[in-house]
Design a protein around this motif. Structure first.
Motif, PDB file in Angstrom:
ATOM      1  N   LEU A   5      12.356  27.994  26.121  1.00 34.26           N
ATOM      2  CA  LEU A   5      13.497  27.587  25.317  1.00 34.26           C
ATOM      3  C   LEU A   5      13.142  27.571  23.826  1.00 34.26           C
ATOM      4  O   LEU A   5      13.961  27.981  22.992  1.00 34.26           O
ATOM      5  CB  LEU A   5      13.971  26.196  25.760  1.00 34.26           C
ATOM      6  N   LEU A   6      11.934  27.150  23.484  1.00 33.60           N
ATOM      7  CA  LEU A   6      11.533  27.073  22.077  1.00 33.60           C
ATOM      8  C   LEU A   6      11.517  28.472  21.446  1.00 33.60           C
ATOM      9  O   LEU A   6      11.957  28.650  20.301  1.00 33.60           O
ATOM     10  CB  LEU A   6      10.160  26.420  21.960  1.00 33.60           C
ATOM     11  N   VAL A   7      11.027  29.455  22.193  1.00 33.55           N
ATOM     12  CA  VAL A   7      11.018  30.835  21.681  1.00 33.55           C
ATOM     13  C   VAL A   7      12.452  31.326  21.477  1.00 33.55           C
ATOM     14  O   VAL A   7      12.767  31.990  20.475  1.00 33.55           O
ATOM     15  CB  VAL A   7      10.257  31.763  22.646  1.00 33.55           C
ATOM     16  N   ALA A   8      13.333  31.001  22.414  1.00 38.01           N
ATOM     17  CA  ALA A   8      14.730  31.422  22.294  1.00 38.01           C
ATOM     18  C   ALA A   8      15.384  30.810  21.052  1.00 38.01           C
ATOM     19  O   ALA A   8      16.114  31.497  20.322  1.00 38.01           O
ATOM     20  CB  ALA A   8      15.507  31.028  23.546  1.00 38.01           C
ATOM     21  N   TYR A   9      15.102  29.523  20.802  1.00 39.27           N
ATOM     22  CA  TYR A   9      15.637  28.894  19.600  1.00 39.27           C
ATOM     23  C   TYR A   9      15.093  29.562  18.338  1.00 39.27           C
ATOM     24  O   TYR A   9      15.825  29.775  17.357  1.00 39.27           O
ATOM     25  CB  TYR A   9      15.295  27.404  19.578  1.00 39.27           C
ATOM     26  N   GLY A  10      13.806  29.895  18.337  1.00 35.81           N
ATOM     27  CA  GLY A  10      13.215  30.555  17.172  1.00 35.81           C
ATOM     28  C   GLY A  10      13.833  31.917  16.896  1.00 35.81           C
ATOM     29  O   GLY A  10      14.143  32.252  15.747  1.00 35.81           O
ATOM     30  N   LEU A  11      14.027  32.708  17.935  1.00 36.82           N
ATOM     31  CA  LEU A  11      14.643  34.020  17.754  1.00 36.82           C
ATOM     32  C   LEU A  11      16.102  33.902  17.348  1.00 36.82           C
ATOM     33  O   LEU A  11      16.616  34.723  16.584  1.00 36.82           O
ATOM     34  CB  LEU A  11      14.520  34.828  19.045  1.00 36.82           C
ATOM     35  N   TRP A  12      16.775  32.875  17.865  1.00 33.85           N
ATOM     36  CA  TRP A  12      18.161  32.634  17.451  1.00 33.85           C
ATOM     37  C   TRP A  12      18.220  32.355  15.950  1.00 33.85           C
ATOM     38  O   TRP A  12      19.119  32.859  15.251  1.00 33.85           O
ATOM     39  CB  TRP A  12      18.737  31.463  18.222  1.00 33.85           C
ATOM     40  N   ALA A  13      17.279  31.565  15.438  1.00 31.59           N
ATOM     41  CA  ALA A  13      17.291  31.207  14.019  1.00 31.59           C
ATOM     42  C   ALA A  13      16.871  32.371  13.129  1.00 31.59           C
ATOM     43  O   ALA A  13      17.432  32.573  12.052  1.00 31.59           O
ATOM     44  CB  ALA A  13      16.361  30.012  13.782  1.00 31.59           C
ATOM     45  N   LEU A  14      15.890  33.171  13.580  1.00 21.69           N
ATOM     46  CA  LEU A  14      15.343  34.230  12.733  1.00 21.69           C
ATOM     47  C   LEU A  14      16.147  35.519  12.799  1.00 21.69           C
ATOM     48  O   LEU A  14      16.301  36.203  11.791  1.00 21.69           O
ATOM     49  CB  LEU A  14      13.892  34.505  13.128  1.00 21.69           C
ATOM     50  N   GLY A  15      16.619  35.877  13.970  1.00 22.10           N
ATOM     51  CA  GLY A  15      17.338  37.142  14.116  1.00 22.10           C
ATOM     52  C   GLY A  15      18.551  37.037  14.991  1.00 22.10           C
ATOM     53  O   GLY A  15      18.913  38.009  15.668  1.00 22.10           O
ATOM     54  N   GLY A  19      20.978  39.646  17.540  1.00 21.94           N
ATOM     55  CA  GLY A  19      20.868  39.520  18.985  1.00 21.94           C
ATOM     56  C   GLY A  19      19.459  39.470  19.520  1.00 21.94           C
ATOM     57  O   GLY A  19      19.241  39.772  20.701  1.00 21.94           O
ATOM     58  N   LEU A  20      18.467  39.061  18.718  1.00 22.53           N
ATOM     59  CA  LEU A  20      17.085  39.045  19.194  1.00 22.53           C
ATOM     60  C   LEU A  20      16.898  38.062  20.347  1.00 22.53           C
ATOM     61  O   LEU A  20      16.122  38.328  21.275  1.00 22.53           O
ATOM     62  CB  LEU A  20      16.140  38.687  18.045  1.00 22.53           C
ATOM     63  N   HIS A  21      17.582  36.916  20.317  1.00 25.54           N
ATOM     64  CA  HIS A  21      17.430  35.957  21.402  1.00 25.54           C
ATOM     65  C   HIS A  21      18.030  36.496  22.696  1.00 25.54           C
ATOM     66  O   HIS A  21      17.510  36.240  23.784  1.00 25.54           O
ATOM     67  CB  HIS A  21      18.065  34.609  21.027  1.00 25.54           C
ATOM     68  N   HIS A  22      19.102  37.273  22.603  1.00 19.97           N
ATOM     69  CA  HIS A  22      19.670  37.890  23.804  1.00 19.97           C
ATOM     70  C   HIS A  22      18.736  38.969  24.365  1.00 19.97           C
ATOM     71  O   HIS A  22      18.611  39.104  25.585  1.00 19.97           O
ATOM     72  CB  HIS A  22      21.041  38.491  23.483  1.00 19.97           C
ATOM     73  N   LEU A  23      18.114  39.717  23.476  1.00 23.29           N
ATOM     74  CA  LEU A  23      17.156  40.726  23.925  1.00 23.29           C
ATOM     75  C   LEU A  23      15.990  40.060  24.648  1.00 23.29           C
ATOM     76  O   LEU A  23      15.530  40.539  25.692  1.00 23.29           O
ATOM     77  CB  LEU A  23      16.653  41.528  22.726  1.00 23.29           C
ATOM     78  N   TYR A  24      15.521  38.949  24.131  1.00 23.96           N
ATOM     79  CA  TYR A  24      14.417  38.211  24.751  1.00 23.96           C
ATOM     80  C   TYR A  24      14.798  37.709  26.139  1.00 23.96           C
ATOM     81  O   TYR A  24      13.979  37.729  27.067  1.00 23.96           O
ATOM     82  CB  TYR A  24      14.027  37.044  23.843  1.00 23.96           C
ATOM     83  N   LEU A  25      16.056  37.307  26.304  1.00 27.74           N
ATOM     84  CA  LEU A  25      16.507  36.751  27.576  1.00 27.74           C
ATOM     85  C   LEU A  25      17.028  37.808  28.542  1.00 27.74           C
ATOM     86  O   LEU A  25      17.541  37.465  29.615  1.00 27.74           O
ATOM     87  CB  LEU A  25      17.591  35.697  27.325  1.00 27.74           C
ATOM     88  N   GLY A  26      16.919  39.066  28.184  1.00 23.43           N
ATOM     89  CA  GLY A  26      17.353  40.140  29.065  1.00 23.43           C
ATOM     90  C   GLY A  26      18.847  40.370  29.076  1.00 23.43           C
ATOM     91  O   GLY A  26      19.364  41.042  29.974  1.00 23.43           O
ATOM     92  N   ARG A  27      19.550  39.870  28.088  1.00 24.53           N
ATOM     93  CA  ARG A  27      21.005  40.030  27.992  1.00 24.53           C
ATOM     94  C   ARG A  27      21.296  41.196  27.037  1.00 24.53           C
ATOM     95  O   ARG A  27      21.741  41.008  25.894  1.00 24.53           O
ATOM     96  CB  ARG A  27      21.641  38.724  27.493  1.00 24.53           C
ATOM     97  N   VAL A  56      18.570  30.353  29.124  1.00 20.42           N
ATOM     98  CA  VAL A  56      17.143  30.376  29.466  1.00 20.42           C
ATOM     99  C   VAL A  56      16.955  30.063  30.947  1.00 20.42           C
ATOM    100  O   VAL A  56      16.159  30.707  31.647  1.00 20.42           O
ATOM    101  CB  VAL A  56      16.359  29.384  28.582  1.00 20.42           C
ATOM    102  N   ALA A  57      17.721  29.098  31.443  1.00 20.59           N
ATOM    103  CA  ALA A  57      17.641  28.773  32.870  1.00 20.59           C
ATOM    104  C   ALA A  57      18.090  29.955  33.725  1.00 20.59           C
ATOM    105  O   ALA A  57      17.483  30.260  34.761  1.00 20.59           O
ATOM    106  CB  ALA A  57      18.487  27.537  33.163  1.00 20.59           C
ATOM    107  N   MET A  58      19.132  30.655  33.299  1.00 21.01           N
ATOM    108  CA  MET A  58      19.590  31.826  34.039  1.00 21.01           C
ATOM    109  C   MET A  58      18.537  32.919  34.024  1.00 21.01           C
ATOM    110  O   MET A  58      18.307  33.597  35.039  1.00 21.01           O
ATOM    111  CB  MET A  58      20.898  32.337  33.435  1.00 21.01           C
ATOM    112  N   ALA A  59      17.883  33.128  32.878  1.00 20.28           N
ATOM    113  CA  ALA A  59      16.840  34.149  32.793  1.00 20.28           C
ATOM    114  C   ALA A  59      15.662  33.828  33.704  1.00 20.28           C
ATOM    115  O   ALA A  59      14.983  34.732  34.205  1.00 20.28           O
ATOM    116  CB  ALA A  59      16.365  34.289  31.346  1.00 20.28           C
ATOM    117  N   ASN A  60      15.439  32.535  33.938  1.00 24.23           N
ATOM    118  CA  ASN A  60      14.363  32.110  34.834  1.00 24.23           C
ATOM    119  C   ASN A  60      14.818  31.974  36.287  1.00 24.23           C
ATOM    120  O   ASN A  60      14.069  31.497  37.141  1.00 24.23           O
ATOM    121  CB  ASN A  60      13.765  30.788  34.347  1.00 24.23           C
ATOM    122  N   GLY A  61      16.098  32.359  36.545  1.00 19.92           N
ATOM    123  CA  GLY A  61      16.595  32.368  37.914  1.00 19.92           C
ATOM    124  C   GLY A  61      17.039  31.043  38.456  1.00 19.92           C
ATOM    125  O   GLY A  61      17.158  30.872  39.671  1.00 19.92           O
ATOM    126  N   THR A  62      17.361  30.089  37.567  1.00 17.63           N
ATOM    127  CA  THR A  62      17.738  28.756  38.057  1.00 17.63           C
ATOM    128  C   THR A  62      19.078  28.272  37.528  1.00 17.63           C
ATOM    129  O   THR A  62      19.472  27.144  37.812  1.00 17.63           O
ATOM    130  CB  THR A  62      16.673  27.723  37.650  1.00 17.63           C
TER     131      THR A  62
END
Length: 301
Positions: A5-15, A19-27, A56-62
């Motif tokens: 989740l922390l990485v997702a927040y960082g990518l959301w803030a920086l890019g 859509g960098l956070h979506h790319l990270y999460l496979g969306r 993030v939970a969906m990307a981890n299958g939960t």
């Protein structure tokens, strides 16, 4: 690999707008949508902050939200489909004037709606969405204002036939995903960039012709009728309209005339019909002004 989740927040803030956070999460569809609209026109990027934990939970299958066989109607997704469809349609109409609007406009609208429809776990039936966009555009005769009702009709069709996506196989590697995203982005950006460059070049051509018009006005006052290379005043005007240097050869005259006629044909510029018709007539007059003497010179050679 588990997503953090922390990485997702960082990518959301920086890019986030890219859509960098979506790319990270496979969306990937969501990432492409954000790339083409700069984060859903900014508003979508800000709203992502409240959904990151679930994604993030969906990307981890939960964290899947599939509580029923068919997704429920989503007013927010419908609004996004209408907005993006309208945006794609306007871009196609303004940046691709040489493409018949009965083809370019509804196709762009349908692709925009389909892109929003494919975000997350959902999908829809592409042929029904495109059919709705084309029929509505035909009803409005591909006028510029048709993008809004076409987007609404295509969005309603997408909502009516929405369904959950089913994995077709193992996830693609990052390199393959980036390649697909890059090709999709280029398919949107290259025609738009080309159209903008042609429009800018045309505007600069008109601005650059102002000194020549001033020179012609002075020549008329002084009683001077001939221009450089022995061209009379009308021939000088014809060269300017065609955007070529004075004294250009027959091949250059024909090439420029054919290209400009395609760009300014009234059938390809329904959203600015009066301007296109005026430019089309000017091009024909300019070609005729140069055609007589140049054909005679070619016959004599």
């Amino acid at each position: 690999m588990a997503k953090r989740l922390l990485v997702a927040y960082g990518l959301w803030a920086l890019g986030g707008p890219l859509g960098l956070h979506h790319l990270y999460l496979g969306r990937d569809s969501h990432a492409l949508l954000w790339m083409l609209t700069l984060g859903g026109f900014g508003a979508g990027w800000l709203s992502d902050l409240w959904h990151l934990r679930r994604w993030v939970a969906m990307a981890n299958g939960t964290g899947s939200r599939r509580g029923r066989a068919v997704p429920a109607l989503s007013p927010i997704r419908l609004a996004g489909q209408v907005a993006v469809g309208t945006y794609f349609g306007l871009v196609a109409a303004l940046a691709l004037p040489w493409v018949p609007q009965l083809l370019a406009q509804p196709l762009a609208v349908g692709l925009g709606v389909l892109l929003v429809a494919s975000v997350g776990e959902q999908s829809t039936e592409a042929h029904r969405v495109l059919t709705a966009a084309f029929l509505t555009s035909l009803l409005f005769q591909a006028q510029l204002l048709a993008v809004l009702p076409s987007s609404l009709a295509a969005g309603l069709a997408a909502q009516r036939h929405c369904r959950y996506q089913h994995p077709a196989g193992p996830p693609l590697r990052l390199r393959a995903r980036l390649f697909r995203l890059g090709m999709a982005y280029l398919a949107f950006a290259v025609p738009v960039g080309y159209g903008l460059l042609r429009g800018t070049a045309g505007a600069l051509g008109w601005v650059g012709a102002i000194p020549m018009w001033s020179f012609q006005g002075l020549a008329r006052l002084l009683g001077l009728r001939a221009g450089p290379g022995g061209c009379n005043e009308r021939q000088q005007w014809a060269y300017q309209v065609l955007g070529i240097p004075s004294g250009s050869g027959i091949e250059e005259v024909q090439r420029s005339y054919r290209e400009l006629v395609k760009v300014w044909h009234p059938d390809h510029n329904r959203q600015r019909a009066e301007e296109a018709e005026q430019r089309f007539i000017e091009l024909q007059e300019a070609y005729e002004a140069l055609g007589g003497p140049r054909r005679a010179a070619a016959g004599g050679g």
